[in-house]
Write a protein that holds these residues in place. Structure first.
Motif, PDB file in Angstrom:
ATOM      1  N   PRO A  20       0.840  -1.211  -0.286  1.00 42.13           N
ATOM      2  CA  PRO A  20      -0.048  -0.123  -0.009  1.00 42.13           C
ATOM      3  C   PRO A  20       0.723   1.331   0.033  1.00 42.13           C
ATOM      4  O   PRO A  20       2.040   1.415   0.592  1.00 42.13           O
ATOM      5  CB  PRO A  20      -0.563   0.042   1.245  1.00 42.13           C
ATOM      6  CG  PRO A  20      -0.635  -1.670   1.903  1.00 42.13           C
ATOM      7  CD  PRO A  20       0.634  -2.136   1.108  1.00 42.13           C
ATOM      8  N   GLY A  21       0.274   2.215  -0.477  1.00 45.06           N
ATOM      9  CA  GLY A  21       1.100   3.772  -0.646  1.00 45.06           C
ATOM     10  C   GLY A  21       1.621   3.824  -1.927  1.00 45.06           C
ATOM     11  O   GLY A  21       1.234   3.308  -2.776  1.00 45.06           O
ATOM     12  N   GLY A  22       2.676   4.344  -1.795  1.00 40.64           N
ATOM     13  CA  GLY A  22       3.484   4.504  -3.057  1.00 40.64           C
ATOM     14  C   GLY A  22       3.101   5.841  -3.875  1.00 40.64           C
ATOM     15  O   GLY A  22       2.492   6.868  -3.395  1.00 40.64           O
ATOM     16  N   LEU A  23       3.563   5.812  -5.027  1.00 39.64           N
ATOM     17  CA  LEU A  23       3.425   6.698  -5.927  1.00 39.64           C
ATOM     18  C   LEU A  23       2.755   6.162  -7.376  1.00 39.64           C
ATOM     19  O   LEU A  23       2.794   5.111  -7.560  1.00 39.64           O
ATOM     20  CB  LEU A  23       4.868   7.192  -6.699  1.00 39.64           C
ATOM     21  CG  LEU A  23       5.667   7.915  -5.478  1.00 39.64           C
ATOM     22  CD1 LEU A  23       6.964   7.961  -6.182  1.00 39.64           C
ATOM     23  CD2 LEU A  23       5.141   9.211  -5.032  1.00 39.64           C
ATOM     24  N   SER A  24       1.908   7.300  -7.934  1.00 40.41           N
ATOM     25  CA  SER A  24       1.453   6.624  -9.224  1.00 40.41           C
ATOM     26  C   SER A  24       2.680   6.829 -10.103  1.00 40.41           C
ATOM     27  O   SER A  24       3.537   7.556  -9.937  1.00 40.41           O
ATOM     28  CB  SER A  24       0.385   7.951  -9.735  1.00 40.41           C
ATOM     29  OG  SER A  24       0.782   9.124 -10.039  1.00 40.41           O
ATOM     30  N   PRO A  25       2.593   6.106 -11.335  1.00 39.82           N
ATOM     31  CA  PRO A  25       3.565   6.439 -12.638  1.00 39.82           C
ATOM     32  C   PRO A  25       4.050   7.634 -12.630  1.00 39.82           C
ATOM     33  O   PRO A  25       5.232   8.286 -12.896  1.00 39.82           O
ATOM     34  CB  PRO A  25       3.238   5.316 -13.373  1.00 39.82           C
ATOM     35  CG  PRO A  25       2.330   4.371 -12.858  1.00 39.82           C
ATOM     36  CD  PRO A  25       1.900   5.334 -11.545  1.00 39.82           C
ATOM     37  N   ALA A  26       2.798   8.655 -12.957  1.00 42.64           N
ATOM     38  CA  ALA A  26       3.021   9.886 -13.505  1.00 42.64           C
ATOM     39  C   ALA A  26       3.844  10.621 -12.495  1.00 42.64           C
ATOM     40  O   ALA A  26       4.839  11.263 -12.794  1.00 42.64           O
ATOM     41  CB  ALA A  26       1.598  10.389 -13.916  1.00 42.64           C
ATOM     42  N   GLU A  27       3.472  10.293 -11.128  1.00 40.81           N
ATOM     43  CA  GLU A  27       4.105  11.202 -10.241  1.00 40.81           C
ATOM     44  C   GLU A  27       5.628  10.903  -9.967  1.00 40.81           C
ATOM     45  O   GLU A  27       6.243  11.684  -9.843  1.00 40.81           O
ATOM     46  CB  GLU A  27       3.511  10.953  -8.860  1.00 40.81           C
ATOM     47  CG  GLU A  27       3.890  11.702  -7.689  1.00 40.81           C
ATOM     48  CD  GLU A  27       3.980  13.440  -7.809  1.00 40.81           C
ATOM     49  OE1 GLU A  27       3.029  13.597  -8.703  1.00 40.81           O
ATOM     50  OE2 GLU A  27       4.521  13.884  -6.997  1.00 40.81           O
ATOM     51  N   ALA A  28       5.696   9.777 -10.013  1.00 44.86           N
ATOM     52  CA  ALA A  28       7.081   9.118 -10.019  1.00 44.86           C
ATOM     53  C   ALA A  28       7.825   9.645 -10.847  1.00 44.86           C
ATOM     54  O   ALA A  28       9.282  10.201 -10.753  1.00 44.86           O
ATOM     55  CB  ALA A  28       7.250   7.340  -9.967  1.00 44.86           C
ATOM     56  N   VAL A  29       7.493   9.689 -12.334  1.00 46.61           N
ATOM     57  CA  VAL A  29       8.206  10.214 -13.256  1.00 46.61           C
ATOM     58  C   VAL A  29       8.594  11.668 -12.921  1.00 46.61           C
ATOM     59  O   VAL A  29       9.748  12.192 -13.024  1.00 46.61           O
ATOM     60  CB  VAL A  29       7.793  10.016 -14.582  1.00 46.61           C
ATOM     61  CG1 VAL A  29       8.358  10.862 -15.746  1.00 46.61           C
ATOM     62  CG2 VAL A  29       7.459   8.525 -15.107  1.00 46.61           C
ATOM     63  N   ARG A  30       7.536  12.579 -12.518  1.00 40.37           N
ATOM     64  CA  ARG A  30       7.673  13.651 -12.409  1.00 40.37           C
ATOM     65  C   ARG A  30       8.777  14.102 -11.324  1.00 40.37           C
ATOM     66  O   ARG A  30       9.678  14.963 -11.225  1.00 40.37           O
ATOM     67  CB  ARG A  30       6.294  14.284 -11.733  1.00 40.37           C
ATOM     68  CG  ARG A  30       6.007  15.641 -12.253  1.00 40.37           C
ATOM     69  CD  ARG A  30       4.634  16.335 -12.182  1.00 40.37           C
ATOM     70  NE  ARG A  30       3.630  15.509 -11.379  1.00 40.37           N
ATOM     71  CZ  ARG A  30       2.565  14.811 -11.850  1.00 40.37           C
ATOM     72  NH1 ARG A  30       2.336  14.905 -12.924  1.00 40.37           N
ATOM     73  NH2 ARG A  30       1.955  14.137 -10.812  1.00 40.37           N
ATOM     74  N   GLN A  31       8.647  13.293 -10.118  1.00 37.96           N
ATOM     75  CA  GLN A  31       9.658  13.310  -9.336  1.00 37.96           C
ATOM     76  C   GLN A  31      11.249  13.226  -9.539  1.00 37.96           C
ATOM     77  O   GLN A  31      11.895  13.804  -9.341  1.00 37.96           O
ATOM     78  CB  GLN A  31       9.389  12.436  -7.966  1.00 37.96           C
ATOM     79  CG  GLN A  31       8.324  12.851  -7.017  1.00 37.96           C
ATOM     80  CD  GLN A  31       8.244  12.127  -5.464  1.00 37.96           C
ATOM     81  OE1 GLN A  31       9.323  11.377  -5.374  1.00 37.96           O
ATOM     82  NE2 GLN A  31       7.083  12.106  -5.136  1.00 37.96           N
ATOM     83  N   ALA A  32      11.250  12.309 -10.134  1.00 36.87           N
ATOM     84  CA  ALA A  32      12.502  11.564 -10.920  1.00 36.87           C
ATOM     85  C   ALA A  32      13.205  12.782 -11.804  1.00 36.87           C
ATOM     86  O   ALA A  32      14.330  13.463 -11.722  1.00 36.87           O
ATOM     87  CB  ALA A  32      12.594  10.632 -11.660  1.00 36.87           C
ATOM     88  N   SER A  33      12.132  13.343 -12.468  1.00 36.07           N
ATOM     89  CA  SER A  33      12.680  14.537 -13.687  1.00 36.07           C
ATOM     90  C   SER A  33      12.935  15.473 -12.783  1.00 36.07           C
ATOM     91  O   SER A  33      14.130  16.299 -13.185  1.00 36.07           O
ATOM     92  CB  SER A  33      11.475  14.688 -14.573  1.00 36.07           C
ATOM     93  OG  SER A  33      11.108  13.625 -15.224  1.00 36.07           O
TER      94      SER A  33
END
Lengths: 169, 198
Positions: A20-33
């Motif tokens: 449970p928890g974590g990030l959506s893929p879009a959010e993860a890519v945004r954070q990494a970028s």
């Protein structure tokens, strides 16, 4: 006949990703970028240092061909990585091309000096013209590097020349 | 768990090993995976370091560069698949390479790599491969000349929700019918067993 054993290991990666928890893929890519963007100034500074070192490496005399090749390969790899992380895709592509050239030379071969010189000049030009180089010029330059690599490694699949310039350099 | 579907994924408890000779490569990979939410990131610049880390902690994902200080990244992968302790020998491996030749792909596949990603690594490309790996586990094969994930990957179209990159991939959304529906007789003709004379 060779014995072949098949096993079905537990998919531990999937199990941990499904917690449970974590990030959506879009959010993860945004954070990494964003993290890469935050480091951009530092990456560019290091990249400039590596370009200077690359120019020196080209002129250094009295070094064994193998250590020169090794040094060029390492610096070209660093420039390609740092430029890629900074969004300078054309420059990254030119440096990647030099990295491949150095790797293709192999430990028992000599580097193609003329091709190395052209690569280094292209890398410097792309850095100096940062953002100002026209798309057509970028296309021509990367196509030229592509041809040099093709002569050495006919099987290499470089991205279509000019493709990178669409994303700016 | 595709990047398009938007379903959450959690890398916070996952242990990742990043192996590369270049400090720049390691730093960039760490930033990207850190941005994905990974907190347990181990880095190794040599095969020796990477082996040591493998011996100490269970890894959920390993990302290996083509070059390490004391050898090729693929030498480490070959060791991992044959000699590393379980469960790390089964851990999914993504190979980051500047060289996109067919020969390079084949070498990586034969060393036991699960997936290859082109350098310089971009966040969206890496995340797609991580999520694909989680959704598409493969059997582990141990044979005389090969140890690693089953190389015979049956192609069943692109992952759900993704548009696909091959020319022959059909679009995710079906278009309008191209012609009239088949009659029941025509359908039966496809299925009806036929007598065969030898």
């Amino acid at each position: 006949m060779t014995d072949v054993k098949f096993t079905k290991p537990e998919n531990r990666l999937a199990a941990t990703l499904r917690r449970p928890g974590g990030l959506s893929p879009a959010e993860a890519v945004r954070q990494a970028s964003s993290r890469l963007k935050a480091g951009k100034a530092q990456y560019e500074m290091r990249m400039d240092g590596a370009i200077c070192e690359l120019c020196k490496a080209e002129c250094t005399a009295g070094v064994s061909p193998d250590s020169r090749r090794e040094r060029l390969s390492r610096l070209a790899n660093d420039i390609s990585e740092l430029a890629g992380a900074s969004g300078l895709d054309g420059l990254s592509e030119a440096a990647r091309s030099l990295h491949l050239l150095a790797e293709a030379a192999g430990s028992d071969d000599l580097l193609d000096d003329a091709a190395v010189k052209v690569h280094i000049a292209s890398i410097r030009l792309l850095r100096e013209q940062c953002g100002a180089i026209a798309r057509e010029d970028m296309h021509t330059l990367l196509s030229g590097l592509n041809r040099l690599i093709d002569a050495r490694m006919p099987d290499v699949d470089l991205p279509e020349a000019g493709h990178c310039s669409k994303r700016g350099n | 768990m595709s990047t398009e579907t938007g379903r959450n994924f959690n890398l916070a408890e996952a242990s990742l090993l990043l192996a590369a000779q270049s400090p720049a490569s390691l730093e960039i990979l760490s930033e990207i995976t850190g941005g994905f939410g990974a907190r347990h990131i181990h880095t190794a610049s040599s095969i020796e370091d990477a082996r040591r880390t493998i011996g100490i902690e269970e890894q959920h994902l390993i990302i290996v560069d083509g070059r390490l200080e004391d050898g090729a990244g693929l030498d480490f992968v070959a060791w991992l698949r044959r000699e590393a302790p379980e469960p790390n020998r089964y851990a999914p491996v993504i190979f980051a390479s500047s060289n996109y030749t067919k020969e390079s792909f084949e070498m990586a596949r034969d060393a036991g790599v699960n997936f290859m990603v082109a350098k310089p690594v971009k966040p969206d490309a890496l995340l797609k491969r991580i999520l694909w790996l989680a959704d598409n586990p493969r059997r582990f094969v141990e044979a005389g000349t090969y140890c690693g994930p089953d190389r015979r990957v049956r192609f069943e179209g692109p992952p759900a929700g993704l548009p696909g990159r091959r020319k022959e991939d059909l679009p995710v959304k079906l278009g309008a019918p191209a012609g009239d529906n088949l009659s029941q007789d025509a359908i039966d003709a496809f299925l009806k067993p036929q007598k065969m004379t030898l």
